[in-house]
Write a protein that holds these residues in place. Structure first.
Motif, PDB file in Angstrom:
ATOM      1  N   ILE A   1     -21.677   4.711 -44.392  1.00  0.00           N
ATOM      2  CA  ILE A   1     -22.580   4.559 -43.239  1.00  0.00           C
ATOM      3  C   ILE A   1     -22.091   5.340 -42.023  1.00  0.00           C
ATOM      4  O   ILE A   1     -22.678   5.211 -40.939  1.00  0.00           O
ATOM      5  CB  ILE A   1     -22.735   3.071 -42.851  1.00  0.00           C
ATOM      6  CG1 ILE A   1     -21.373   2.483 -42.483  1.00  0.00           C
ATOM      7  CG2 ILE A   1     -23.392   2.266 -43.955  1.00  0.00           C
ATOM      8  CD1 ILE A   1     -21.453   1.096 -41.882  1.00  0.00           C
TER       9      ILE A   1
ATOM     10  N   LYS B   1     -24.636   7.406 -40.235  1.00  0.00           N
ATOM     11  CA  LYS B   1     -25.819   6.751 -39.679  1.00  0.00           C
ATOM     12  C   LYS B   1     -25.822   6.952 -38.153  1.00  0.00           C
ATOM     13  O   LYS B   1     -24.777   6.910 -37.492  1.00  0.00           O
ATOM     14  CB  LYS B   1     -25.818   5.256 -39.995  1.00  0.00           C
ATOM     15  CG  LYS B   1     -25.888   4.916 -41.479  1.00  0.00           C
ATOM     16  CD  LYS B   1     -27.246   5.287 -42.042  1.00  0.00           C
ATOM     17  CE  LYS B   1     -27.345   4.842 -43.523  1.00  0.00           C
ATOM     18  NZ  LYS B   1     -28.673   5.180 -44.082  1.00  0.00           N
TER      19      LYS B   1
ATOM     20  N   HIS C   1     -24.004   4.190 -36.097  1.00  0.00           N
ATOM     21  CA  HIS C   1     -22.624   3.816 -36.354  1.00  0.00           C
ATOM     22  C   HIS C   1     -21.778   3.860 -35.076  1.00  0.00           C
ATOM     23  O   HIS C   1     -21.019   2.915 -34.772  1.00  0.00           O
ATOM     24  CB  HIS C   1     -22.028   4.749 -37.419  1.00  0.00           C
ATOM     25  CG  HIS C   1     -20.604   4.398 -37.777  1.00  0.00           C
ATOM     26  ND1 HIS C   1     -19.524   4.935 -37.116  1.00  0.00           N
ATOM     27  CD2 HIS C   1     -20.096   3.560 -38.729  1.00  0.00           C
ATOM     28  CE1 HIS C   1     -18.416   4.453 -37.630  1.00  0.00           C
ATOM     29  NE2 HIS C   1     -18.727   3.610 -38.615  1.00  0.00           N
TER      30      HIS C   1
ATOM     31  N   GLN D   1     -34.360  -0.163 -39.078  1.00  0.00           N
ATOM     32  CA  GLN D   1     -34.140   0.934 -40.023  1.00  0.00           C
ATOM     33  C   GLN D   1     -35.318   1.019 -40.975  1.00  0.00           C
ATOM     34  O   GLN D   1     -35.830  -0.003 -41.457  1.00  0.00           O
ATOM     35  CB  GLN D   1     -32.848   0.705 -40.808  1.00  0.00           C
ATOM     36  CG  GLN D   1     -31.595   0.583 -39.938  1.00  0.00           C
ATOM     37  CD  GLN D   1     -30.348   0.484 -40.770  1.00  0.00           C
ATOM     38  OE1 GLN D   1     -30.034   1.375 -41.558  1.00  0.00           O
ATOM     39  NE2 GLN D   1     -29.628  -0.627 -40.590  1.00  0.00           N
TER      40      GLN D   1
ATOM     41  N   LEU E   1     -28.624   2.523 -50.133  1.00  0.00           N
ATOM     42  CA  LEU E   1     -27.462   3.386 -50.020  1.00  0.00           C
ATOM     43  C   LEU E   1     -27.568   4.543 -51.001  1.00  0.00           C
ATOM     44  O   LEU E   1     -27.914   4.355 -52.170  1.00  0.00           O
ATOM     45  CB  LEU E   1     -26.193   2.593 -50.298  1.00  0.00           C
ATOM     46  CG  LEU E   1     -25.947   1.416 -49.325  1.00  0.00           C
ATOM     47  CD1 LEU E   1     -24.748   0.642 -49.753  1.00  0.00           C
ATOM     48  CD2 LEU E   1     -25.801   1.927 -47.912  1.00  0.00           C
TER      49      LEU E   1
ATOM     50  N   GLU F   1     -23.158  -5.953 -41.854  1.00  0.00           N
ATOM     51  CA  GLU F   1     -24.580  -5.639 -41.792  1.00  0.00           C
ATOM     52  C   GLU F   1     -25.364  -6.774 -42.444  1.00  0.00           C
ATOM     53  O   GLU F   1     -25.119  -7.147 -43.586  1.00  0.00           O
ATOM     54  CB  GLU F   1     -24.897  -4.322 -42.508  1.00  0.00           C
ATOM     55  CG  GLU F   1     -26.384  -3.982 -42.491  1.00  0.00           C
ATOM     56  CD  GLU F   1     -26.738  -2.844 -43.448  1.00  0.00           C
ATOM     57  OE1 GLU F   1     -27.003  -1.745 -42.965  1.00  0.00           O
ATOM     58  OE2 GLU F   1     -26.727  -3.096 -44.666  1.00  0.00           O
TER      59      GLU F   1
END
Length: 637
Positions: free
Chosen positions: A156, A159, A162, A177, A182, A215
């Motif tokens: 991640i 991202k 992040h 999102q 993934l 998460e």
């Protein structure tokens, strides 16, 4: 320029007034009916329609704000649920120990973590069906990935959110999102539905070193349950605007038939205000109502978009019905008014013809038969009586003229008599001075001053000094009767010399003192001393008239004080009883009149009070508001 415009406006008003006078009575009545009834009805209807429209819009706004409040409550509950889940996840001791290992684990240890620790995380997931995913991304190289809960943070790091999570220093970060799958995970199914994710950094036991990111995901349709619910008002739709400007809503809503959610949001100025705000706007002629609220914790704007097409159409139909009803009512009232005016004017025209004959001098005119008990019928009755009264007045005119001449002669005679009396007194005074009779001259001076003061009554209020002069004249005259046994003494404070007083208010008190004080004189020398004093006490002036006469018994004194303020009927009864008992008219009527005048002029807190001690003295206290007369005007201290 402004003055000319003002004159022009006045001329237009005068012209309009002259034009109105030329109109017939029937036209004036119709115009007055229009102005008095039709215009107020129209204004009232317009006001009522606006009030109904405002009420409908207010109710619609309130419903939209309530929908926003309900959705905000749902969001707060979901945030609390996700935060609670995150706290449980980070408080798991075995999971923390595994994430913080410092050496490579054997297969048995990894299997233990998978079947015991990870299964508890799965329990969190299955126990709360709204939670879609719970994942722990760690940067510890000794931790083995256990799909789908424990994963490497490298997955991640690319991202966009992040770095934002790392800046929060352990505080939650919320992110919408589009896809939470993934890359490189073939066993995970792909979904196009967006998610609301709860992201939080967790650290090693020293609480200083970064360990990973937690998460927790929830489908956007579950997180914003009201927004994506199909059971909604057909004319309203909730819209979620993310921090990136992305718009999320139920695309199949009828509100978006003519304009998309993005088009509507672009027409609204989004405000970062936690209180609800409502605006009305148009897009290509279509009216909308938008109520918005900002939720800072997740950095989103929640907007309830309402199409006003049906509401405005309903208001338009109501207005049409009102206008039609008012038009029918106005037409009916005009016809009714015209009919009633015709009935009234028919009788008034008959009266007008009769009055024309009377104006020409014919008072024997035959009166028209005007019937009815209304105003016109009453006018006809009074008109008949008026003709009869005019004939009577004509007959009495000669007598009245004679009586008027006689009254003028009588008034002139009275005027001549008063001047004659003043001149006579002056002549006697001059004759006495010539003959050396100075006592008679002084008496004539005092008597003349008394008569002028009492007969020339130009105003009710005078200065105390004027009243004192009148009392001095009166005592001087009375001293002739009592052989100089009256002694008047004055003690007037300087600030009270110009005190306002009622005219002829002191003489009755002095007259009362002489009348009763001299009747049973007890002093050794037979003299009656009358002392008049005046002092200021705060905002009042107190005048005292004291004599050294025989005084008043206590039971009689109390009765006299009560008689000052008695009702007239009770006073007359007590007065008659008092006269019969004492065989004299010593009832204080002059003091009562003065007290009543003071009460009427200044109020009930002012007036007269009598004090006395039998065989010693009698004192009359008069209380006035402190007022000074200067230059003919009252000056209040």
């Amino acid at each position: 320029m402004k003055q000319e415009m003002g004159f022009a406006a006045i001329r237009r008003l005068l012209g309009l007034s002259a034009f109105t006078f030329k109109l017939s009575l029937q036209v004036k009545l119709i115009l007055s009916f229009v102005f008095v009834i039709i215009i107020p009805v129209v204004l009232f209807s317009w006001y009522t329609l606006n009030e109904e429209s405002a009420k409908a819009m207010k109710e619609l706004t309130k419903n939209n704000e309530n929908a926003l409040a309900v959705e905000k409550t749902n969001i707060e509950n979901n945030m609390e649920l996700m935060g609670w889940t995150g706290q449980l996840a980070l408080s798991n001791r075995e999971m923390n120990n595994y994430l913080q290992i410092e050496r490579i684990q054997d297969a048995a240890r990894v299997l233990h973590i998978k079947y015991n620790v990870v299964n508890s995380f799965q329990y969190f997931l299955f126990n709360n069906p709204r939670i879609a995913n719970v994942r722990l991304f760690t940067d510890n190289p000794y931790v083995n990935e256990i799909w789908p809960v424990i994963l490497q943070e490298s997955r991640i790091q690319d991202k966009p959110w992040h770095d934002e999570v790392m800046k929060q220093s352990g505080l939650p970060w919320w992110e919408i999102q589009e896809n939470v799958t993934l890359t490189g995970a073939p066993s995970e199914t792909s979904s196009n539905e967006p998610f609301m994710t709860y992201l939080q950094e967790f650290k090693y036991a020293d609480n200083a070193t970064h360990n990973g990111i937690l998460e927790i995901s929830m489908k956007l349709s579950n997180f914003f349950s009201g927004t994506f619910s199909s059971v909604q008002d057909m004319n309203s739709q909730l819209i979620v605007v993310a921090r990136s400007g992305q718009v999320f809503s139920l695309k199949a809503s009828p509100v978006f038939e003519q304009h998309s959610a993005m088009q509507l949001i672009n027409s609204v100025n989004l405000m970062c205000n936690t209180d609800c705000e409502t605006v009305q706007f148009k897009v290509n002629g279509q009216s909308y109502l938008a109520s918005q609220i900002y939720i800072p914790s997740i950095d989103v704007h929640l907007v309830n978009m309402v199409s006003l097409a049906d509401t405005l159409e309903g208001i338009h139909h109501s207005r049409v019905r009102y206008i039609l009803l008012i038009s029918l009512l106005a037409a009916f009232l005009v016809l009714l008014s015209y009919s009633m005016q015709a009935m009234i004017l028919r009788r008034l025209k008959a009266l007008r013809e009769s009055m024309k004959q009377v104006r020409s001098g014919n008072f024997d005119v035959e009166l028209p038969p005007i019937t009815g008990t209304d105003e016109v019928g009453e006018l006809g009755l009074h008109y008949r009586k008026l003709i009869l009264k005019i004939n009577e007045l004509i007959q009495e005119q000669a007598t009245r003229q004679a009586a008027g001449k006689e009254a003028e002669l009588r008034a002139l005679k009275n005027q001549i008599d008063s001047h004659f009396l003043y001149n006579t007194l002056e002549n006697v005074k001059m004759l006495a001075e010539i003959e050396g009779q100075f006592l008679i001259s002084d008496i004539m001076t005092s008597l003349g001053g008394m008569m002028r003061y009492s007969m020339e009554w130009k105003r009710d209020h005078v200065m105390i000094s004027d009243e004192i002069k009148q009392v001095q004249h009166y005592v001087a005259v009375m001293n002739i009767r009592y052989d100089g046994r009256l002694d008047l003494r004055l003690s007037i404070a300087p600030e009270c010399l110009k005190q306002e007083s009622l005219k002829m208010s002191l003489q009755p008190a002095v007259e009362n003192a002489i009348k009763h004080g001299m009747s049973r004189m007890h002093s050794s020398d037979g003299n009656l001393v009358i002392t008049i004093s005046a002092v200021r006490r705060d905002q009042a002036c107190v005048i005292e008239i004291t004599d050294n006469g025989c005084g008043i018994p206590q039971e009689k004194l109390g009765l006299l004080n009560r008689m000052l303020r008695m009702e007239e009927s009770a006073y007359q009864d007590v007065r008659q009883l008092f006269v019969r008992k004492n065989n004299q008219d010593s009832n204080g009527i002059g003091l009562r009149n003065v007290d009543q005048r003071l009460v009427m002029s200044y109020g009930t807190e002012y007036g007269i009070q009598i004090e006395s001690q039998e065989g010693s003295y009698t004192r009359i206290m008069m209380t006035l508001p402190y007022r000074v007369i200067e230059g003919g005007l009252d000056i209040y201290d």
